[in-house]
Scaffold this active site. Sequence first.
Site, PDB file in Angstrom:
ATOM      1  CD  GLU A   1      -3.332   3.786  -9.712  1.00  0.00           C
ATOM      2  OE1 GLU A   1      -4.278   4.023 -10.489  1.00  0.00           O
ATOM      3  OE2 GLU A   1      -2.899   4.597  -8.890  1.00  0.00           O
TER       4      GLU A   1
ATOM      5  CB  ILE B   1      -0.961  -0.011   1.217  1.00  0.00           C
ATOM      6  CG1 ILE B   1      -1.796  -1.301   1.199  1.00  0.00           C
ATOM      7  CG2 ILE B   1      -1.851   1.233   1.232  1.00  0.00           C
ATOM      8  CD1 ILE B   1      -2.508  -1.587  -0.131  1.00  0.00           C
TER       9      ILE B   1
ATOM     10  NE  ARG C   1      -6.134   0.380 -14.123  1.00  0.00           N
ATOM     11  CZ  ARG C   1      -6.991  -0.623 -14.189  1.00  0.00           C
ATOM     12  NH1 ARG C   1      -7.982  -0.592 -15.073  1.00  0.00           N
ATOM     13  NH2 ARG C   1      -6.871  -1.659 -13.388  1.00  0.00           N
TER      14      ARG C   1
ATOM     15  CD  GLU D   1       1.698  -8.663 -18.025  1.00  0.00           C
ATOM     16  OE1 GLU D   1       1.506  -7.878 -17.075  1.00  0.00           O
ATOM     17  OE2 GLU D   1       2.828  -8.857 -18.521  1.00  0.00           O
TER      18      GLU D   1
ATOM     19  CD  GLN E   1      22.652   8.268 -41.056  1.00  0.00           C
ATOM     20  OE1 GLN E   1      22.524   7.078 -41.305  1.00  0.00           O
ATOM     21  NE2 GLN E   1      22.700   9.187 -41.997  1.00  0.00           N
TER      22      GLN E   1
ATOM     23  NE  ARG F   1      31.276  10.007 -24.222  1.00  0.00           N
ATOM     24  CZ  ARG F   1      32.313   9.783 -23.432  1.00  0.00           C
ATOM     25  NH1 ARG F   1      32.768  10.752 -22.656  1.00  0.00           N
ATOM     26  NH2 ARG F   1      32.884   8.614 -23.405  1.00  0.00           N
TER      27      ARG F   1
ATOM     28  CD  GLN G   1      22.654   0.518 -25.215  1.00  0.00           C
ATOM     29  OE1 GLN G   1      22.295   0.050 -24.142  1.00  0.00           O
ATOM     30  NE2 GLN G   1      23.699   0.053 -25.871  1.00  0.00           N
ATOM     31  CB  ILE G   2      21.602   7.787 -25.411  1.00  0.00           C
ATOM     32  CG1 ILE G   2      20.706   7.326 -26.566  1.00  0.00           C
ATOM     33  CG2 ILE G   2      22.242   9.149 -25.728  1.00  0.00           C
ATOM     34  CD1 ILE G   2      19.521   8.229 -26.851  1.00  0.00           C
TER      35      ILE G   2
HETATM   36  C1  LIG Z   1       5.430  -0.094  -5.424  1.00  0.00           C
HETATM   37  C2  LIG Z   1       4.035  -0.617  -5.408  1.00  0.00           C
HETATM   38  C3  LIG Z   1       3.002   0.188  -4.964  1.00  0.00           C
HETATM   39  C4  LIG Z   1       1.696  -0.290  -4.932  1.00  0.00           C
HETATM   40  N1  LIG Z   1       0.690   0.511  -4.432  1.00  0.00           N
HETATM   41  C5  LIG Z   1      -0.547  -0.015  -4.245  1.00  0.00           C
HETATM   42  C6  LIG Z   1      -1.560   0.720  -3.562  1.00  0.00           C
HETATM   43  O1  LIG Z   1      -1.365   1.881  -3.177  1.00  0.00           O
HETATM   44  N2  LIG Z   1      -2.757   0.130  -3.348  1.00  0.00           N
HETATM   45  C7  LIG Z   1      -3.033  -1.137  -3.750  1.00  0.00           C
HETATM   46  O2  LIG Z   1      -4.131  -1.620  -3.505  1.00  0.00           O
HETATM   47  N3  LIG Z   1      -2.090  -1.871  -4.404  1.00  0.00           N
HETATM   48  C8  LIG Z   1      -0.856  -1.355  -4.651  1.00  0.00           C
HETATM   49  N4  LIG Z   1       0.120  -2.098  -5.287  1.00  0.00           N
HETATM   50  C9  LIG Z   1      -0.201  -3.445  -5.729  1.00  0.00           C
HETATM   51  C10 LIG Z   1      -0.244  -3.591  -7.241  1.00  0.00           C
HETATM   52  O3  LIG Z   1      -1.377  -2.949  -7.761  1.00  0.00           O
HETATM   53  C11 LIG Z   1      -0.189  -5.099  -7.553  1.00  0.00           C
HETATM   54  O4  LIG Z   1       1.127  -5.532  -7.234  1.00  0.00           O
HETATM   55  C12 LIG Z   1      -0.516  -5.407  -8.978  1.00  0.00           C
HETATM   56  O5  LIG Z   1      -1.870  -5.152  -9.234  1.00  0.00           O
HETATM   57  C13 LIG Z   1      -0.203  -6.856  -9.350  1.00  0.00           C
HETATM   58  O6  LIG Z   1      -0.683  -7.748  -8.391  1.00  0.00           O
HETATM   59  P1  LIG Z   1       0.301  -8.891  -7.816  1.00  0.00           P
HETATM   60  O7  LIG Z   1       1.554  -8.224  -7.406  1.00  0.00           O
HETATM   61  O8  LIG Z   1      -0.443  -9.675  -6.813  1.00  0.00           O
HETATM   62  O9  LIG Z   1       0.635  -9.798  -9.080  1.00  0.00           O
HETATM   63  P2  LIG Z   1      -0.239 -11.026  -9.603  1.00  0.00           P
HETATM   64  O10 LIG Z   1      -1.663 -10.653  -9.692  1.00  0.00           O
HETATM   65  O11 LIG Z   1       0.126 -12.232  -8.814  1.00  0.00           O
HETATM   66  O12 LIG Z   1       0.344 -11.187 -11.076  1.00  0.00           O
HETATM   67  C14 LIG Z   1       1.602 -11.810 -11.357  1.00  0.00           C
HETATM   68  C15 LIG Z   1       1.820 -11.763 -12.875  1.00  0.00           C
HETATM   69  O13 LIG Z   1       0.758 -12.488 -13.534  1.00  0.00           O
HETATM   70  C16 LIG Z   1       0.108 -11.644 -14.465  1.00  0.00           C
HETATM   71  N5  LIG Z   1      -1.334 -11.958 -14.465  1.00  0.00           N
HETATM   72  C17 LIG Z   1      -2.155 -12.058 -13.389  1.00  0.00           C
HETATM   73  N6  LIG Z   1      -3.402 -12.371 -13.775  1.00  0.00           N
HETATM   74  C18 LIG Z   1      -3.382 -12.448 -15.135  1.00  0.00           C
HETATM   75  C19 LIG Z   1      -4.350 -12.751 -16.131  1.00  0.00           C
HETATM   76  N7  LIG Z   1      -5.632 -12.954 -15.818  1.00  0.00           N
HETATM   77  N8  LIG Z   1      -3.944 -12.764 -17.438  1.00  0.00           N
HETATM   78  C20 LIG Z   1      -2.668 -12.505 -17.766  1.00  0.00           C
HETATM   79  N9  LIG Z   1      -1.691 -12.228 -16.874  1.00  0.00           N
HETATM   80  C21 LIG Z   1      -2.048 -12.206 -15.570  1.00  0.00           C
HETATM   81  C22 LIG Z   1       0.354 -10.209 -13.968  1.00  0.00           C
HETATM   82  O14 LIG Z   1       0.230  -9.281 -15.023  1.00  0.00           O
HETATM   83  C23 LIG Z   1       1.784 -10.338 -13.453  1.00  0.00           C
HETATM   84  O15 LIG Z   1       2.676 -10.247 -14.519  1.00  0.00           O
HETATM   85  C24 LIG Z   1       1.423  -1.606  -5.371  1.00  0.00           C
HETATM   86  C25 LIG Z   1       2.465  -2.419  -5.835  1.00  0.00           C
HETATM   87  C26 LIG Z   1       3.753  -1.951  -5.848  1.00  0.00           C
HETATM   88  C27 LIG Z   1       4.860  -2.870  -6.324  1.00  0.00           C
END
Ligand SMILES: Cc1cc2nc3c(=O)[nH]c(=O)nc-3n(C[C@H](O)[C@H](O)[C@H](O)COP(=O)(O)OP(=O)(O)OC[C@H]3O[C@@H](n4cnc5c(N)ncnc54)[C@H](O)[C@@H]3O)c2cc1C
Length: 391
Positions: free
Chosen positions: A364, A157, A243, A368, A279, A268, A337-338
């Site tokens: 958010e 969070i 978002r 995916e 280029q 540079r 890279q640059i």
């Molecule tokens: C720095 C940071 C700040 C955050 N802040 C907040 C916050 O303020 N409030 C809050 O509520 N949350 C917050 N989050 C949580 C964040 O929104 C989640 O980490 C994110 O939604 C992914 O959930 P997960 O980590 O459980 O990954 P998972 O849901 O376990 O997903 C793992 C992987 O599987 C993929 N995946 C999952 N389901 C599917 C599907 N159906 N189809 C295809 N691919 C899929 C995902 O894209 C990902 O690549 C934060 C996270 C971080 C790292």
Amino acid sequence: MAYEPLSDEQREIRDLIRTLARERIAPRAAEIDEQGEFPWDMVELFREHEILGLPFEERFGGTGTGALMVLVAIEEISKVCATTGLILALQELGALAIKNDGSDEQKERWLPRLASGEWLPAYALTEPGSGSDSAAMRTEARRDGEEYLLDGSKRFITNAGVAGLYVVFAKTDPNGGHAGISAFVVEADAPGFEVGRIEPKMGIKGSTTGEVFFNECRIPAENRLGDEGDGFKVAMRVLDRSRPGIAAQALGIAQGATDYALEYAKSRETMGKPIAEHQLIAAKLADMETRCEAARGLLYKVGMAIDEGVEPLTKLSAMAKLFCGDTAMDVTTEAVQILGGYGYMKEYPVERMMRDAKITQIYEGTQEIQRLVIAREMVREARTSALAGVA
Ligand SMILES: Cc1cc2nc3c(=O)[nH]c(=O)nc-3n(C[C@H](O)[C@H](O)[C@H](O)COP(=O)(O)OP(=O)(O)OC[C@H]3O[C@@H](n4cnc5c(N)ncnc54)[C@H](O)[C@@H]3O)c2cc1C
């Protein structure tokens, strides 16, 4: 002069924020990253300049300058410091459920404190076992007379430990799936509320990301937002509006990296001329600038759509997050890279920008999930007219 769909007033505010970013925020960016401590001095700077009031209407003490202005402000700040840009994005994210679904009393109670910056908010949806699949949450809220008792925990969070209020989603009907979720405001001093571990992480290091616990956490029933069972809709409505804030952060990071790489490439020299004149480097710069401009077009379109009251925003908002997030990652990688070996060194800001960019593809809703949302909306759209006459 570049074309910008901003009014004179919006341009004036943008220029003020740009100056603040250059003079007051940029000099702190490397330190904030290095120390990994929440930058309260940046919050103070925002308070002084009414920046945290940007997402709020004048009647709640905000500036009443609209959604596009918020996005432009987040972009400008994130060009120099993604952690500080996130503070403004969070002021919007954490307030949106109250703005969208709060009663008049709830708005009057909480929004002025957020608009003045007295309180920072947090949005608590994710749990250890539920991220993308948010309906799988296990935190529960049980009605007890004129109160609710919350039990469970939330993870990752943003603003954990620094927020004055947390918008929390919990199951009021554990067997009810999406329809069993309700939304609540939990103030930081509620009995049974506790902040756990703050996570060390790859980027946006000054922002706190932590666990919060609810141990028979007691809150007044009047802190529920909307009706029981409305919580999932409340949460998704927030994401449709928030978002773009992350997209703005991503675009700011991308443009900041492009600007830095350009200046570096002009000075540079290799093989007798500035690398900007080779280029392969020129092509990178052109692609980076073009991607930023395309991302800006999509982002500002969402901002204008919000200000004009367009609904639904789901697809457009997911597209902006997807495109801006991928732009940030690709463009910052090219910026490193640059700069060659110097790009890999902490002494140069593109190293930080590349680490900061990564989170915009994850939180958010991951990229995916944005693609799933966009495709789902496409399938729902009626496009038969577009196929008229196609055999
Ligand atoms: C720095 C940071 C700040 C955050 N802040 C907040 C916050 O303020 N409030 C809050 O509520 N949350 C917050 N989050 C949580 C964040 O929104 C989640 O980490 C994110 O939604 C992914 O959930 P997960 O980590 O459980 O990954 P998972 O849901 O376990 O997903 C793992 C992987 O599987 C993929 N995946 C999952 N389901 C599917 C599907 N159906 N189809 C295809 N691919 C899929 C995902 O894209 C990902 O690549 C934060 C996270 C971080 C790292």
